[in-house]
Design a protein around this motif. Sequence first.
Motif, short mmCIF file in Angstrom:
data_model
loop_
_atom_site.label_atom_id
_atom_site.label_comp_id
_atom_site.label_asym_id
_atom_site.label_seq_id
_atom_site.Cartn_x
_atom_site.Cartn_y
_atom_site.Cartn_z
N SER A 266 -9.31 -8.56 21.32
CA SER A 266 -7.90 -8.14 21.00
C SER A 266 -7.78 -6.94 20.05
N ILE A 267 -7.20 -6.11 20.13
CA ILE A 267 -6.72 -5.35 19.48
C ILE A 267 -5.66 -4.81 18.67
N LEU A 268 -5.55 -4.36 17.26
CA LEU A 268 -4.38 -5.22 16.48
C LEU A 268 -4.01 -3.08 16.14
N LEU A 292 -8.72 -13.78 9.01
CA LEU A 292 -8.33 -13.62 10.68
C LEU A 292 -8.73 -12.92 11.22
N ILE A 293 -7.58 -11.69 10.44
CA ILE A 293 -7.79 -10.21 11.65
C ILE A 293 -9.12 -9.91 11.43
N GLN A 294 -10.22 -10.53 10.38
CA GLN A 294 -11.65 -9.68 10.94
C GLN A 294 -12.31 -9.63 12.13
N SER A 295 -11.83 -10.65 12.82
CA SER A 295 -12.50 -10.51 13.82
C SER A 295 -11.63 -9.24 14.77
N PHE A 296 -10.45 -9.41 14.47
CA PHE A 296 -9.85 -7.88 15.25
C PHE A 296 -10.18 -6.85 15.61
N ASN A 297 -10.38 -5.69 15.91
CA ASN A 297 -10.06 -4.25 16.46
C ASN A 297 -8.92 -4.29 15.59
N LEU A 298 -9.26 -3.61 14.42
CA LEU A 298 -7.82 -3.48 13.50
C LEU A 298 -7.81 -1.43 13.98
N VAL A 299 -6.41 -1.15 14.16
CA VAL A 299 -6.19 0.76 14.25
C VAL A 299 -5.40 0.10 13.27
N ASP A 300 -4.81 0.49 11.80
CA ASP A 300 -3.92 0.87 10.95
C ASP A 300 -4.17 2.28 10.57
N CYS A 301 -2.69 2.07 11.30
CA CYS A 301 -1.75 3.93 10.24
C CYS A 301 -1.29 4.07 9.23
N GLU A 302 -1.97 3.29 7.74
CA GLU A 302 -1.88 3.16 6.59
C GLU A 302 -0.37 4.12 6.23
N ASP A 303 1.07 3.07 7.33
CA ASP A 303 2.32 3.28 6.81
C ASP A 303 2.63 5.02 7.41
N SER A 304 1.60 6.03 8.39
CA SER A 304 2.16 6.48 8.69
C SER A 304 2.78 7.08 9.95
N TRP A 305 3.78 7.20 10.55
CA TRP A 305 4.33 7.33 11.83
C TRP A 305 3.92 8.28 12.40
N GLU A 306 3.35 9.08 12.14
CA GLU A 306 2.43 10.51 12.42
C GLU A 306 1.28 9.74 13.05
N ARG A 307 0.98 9.50 11.95
CA ARG A 307 -0.48 8.55 13.11
C ARG A 307 -0.13 7.50 13.49
N PHE A 308 0.93 6.89 13.29
CA PHE A 308 0.92 6.35 14.85
C PHE A 308 1.30 6.69 16.25
#
Length: 355
Positions: A266-268, A292-308
Motif C-alpha cells: 500500500s501507499i500512504l 506499523l507505517i514502516q511497512s507502507f510506501n510513505l509519501v509525506d508532504c510535511e504539512d505543505s498543501w502545495e506539495r500534496f
Amino acid sequence: MLGIKEAVERLSSGGVVAIPTETVYGLAADVTNLQAIQEVFSLKRRPTDNPLIVHISSLEQLGEISKPLTKLELSIINKFWPGPLTLILPRKKKVLDAVTAGLETVAVRMPNHSLCLDLLHKTGPLVGPSANLSGTPSPTKKEHVQTDFGPSFPILDGGVCTVGFESTVITCRTNNLSTARKNVSANTKMPSHSDIIIYRPGAISEQQLSEFGSVEYYSASQAEQDSTGSIPILPSPGLKYRHYAPKARVQWLLSIDQLRAVTSTSILLLLDKTQLVDQAQAIEGTFSFQELIQSFNLVDCEDSWERFGQLLYDTFRVADIENYTHVFVQDIRRSTATSSLKDALINRIEKAISG
Ligand code: TXA
Ligand code: MG
C-alpha cells in the motif's frame, strides 16, 4: 526532448508537442491547423465531443479567439492570469469547430509558466488538453508523458509542474452562454443566478473568485435538455466522462485499523505525518504506530498543501506502475487548516475513490 526552437518549429509545421504549464503538461498543437487538432484527439484517444482548452500568452492572442470580454471577465483575468484559471468565453467564428467540439464557446487560459509563455509568444495560440491518454491521470512531469506516449515523444521539458492538477474552469453568467451545439436546439440561458459558475474546481478557489461576484458550483441537475427533453446537455463536456482511478483501491484514511487490516502493498499519501502519528499515539497509547507505517510506501508532504497537490497524480501513477493494491490518503476533509487548494484536492481524490 526538445529545445524551445525545435518545439516552435514542430508546432509551426503542424506537429504535436507536449508542453509544460504550472498545472499539468499539455498536448499542444496550432489552434488553426485542423490536421494537428485531429492528431491531438487521436493521440489522446479523446472523444471528439470533448472540446480543447486554448492557451494564450497575451490579450492580443485572446482577441484572435474570443469575442470582447465583459467587465467581470476582464477583472477576473486581470487578477488571475497568468495562472491556473480557464474561462469559457463566446468564441470568434473563425475558431475551428474541431477545437470547441461545435460549441459556441471556447475555453481559454494563460498559463503561469515562463517557458510556456515564451513558446506561446513565438507560436501564437495553442490547444492544450492535458498530455495524458484519456483515462490516465494528468501528467505532472515529463516521465508521465513518456509513460503514456513513449520514450521518444517530443516534449518541451519545463520541470515538475508546481500546481500538479488541472486549472479551475469557470464561466461568467453575464454571457448567458448557451450550451447548445450548432445542430442542437436547446434553451439559451444558463439556469443559474450566480455571476460565476465553477465547472471544475482548481487552484483558484471559490473564495478567491467570490471577491468578484456570487459563485456557485455547477451541478448536473442544472443541465439543459436536448430538444427531446430527455438527454441532458452538459455545459462542460468533460464532466460526463469517467474519471481516472488507479487500479489500486483509493480510500480516505479514516482510522488506524484500516492500515492494520491491510497486509498487501500500500501507499500512504500524507499531508502531514507528524499529525497522524500524534493522533495515533493518543488513541493507541504506547502502540508503535511508527512501526506499523514502516511497512507502507510513505509519501509525506510535511504539512505543505502545495506539495500534496504536486504529488497527488504522481502517487496514483506510482501505484499503477508498481502494482500497489491500496492507496490511503490522509483525510484532508477533516483538516482544520485552510488552504485555497483544499476543495480542488478533495474533488480529485473523491473522483479517484469513486472511479
Ligand atoms: O490546467 C489545465 O487546464 C490543463 C493544462 C494543460 O492547461 N489542461 C486541461 O485540459 O486540463 P483538459 O482538456 O484535460 O480539460 C479541459 C476541460 C474539459 O473537461 C473540457 O470538457 C472543458 O475543459 N472544456 C473545454 N472547452 C470547453 C467549452 N467550450 N465549454 C465548456 N467546457 C469546456
Ligand atoms: Mg484532461
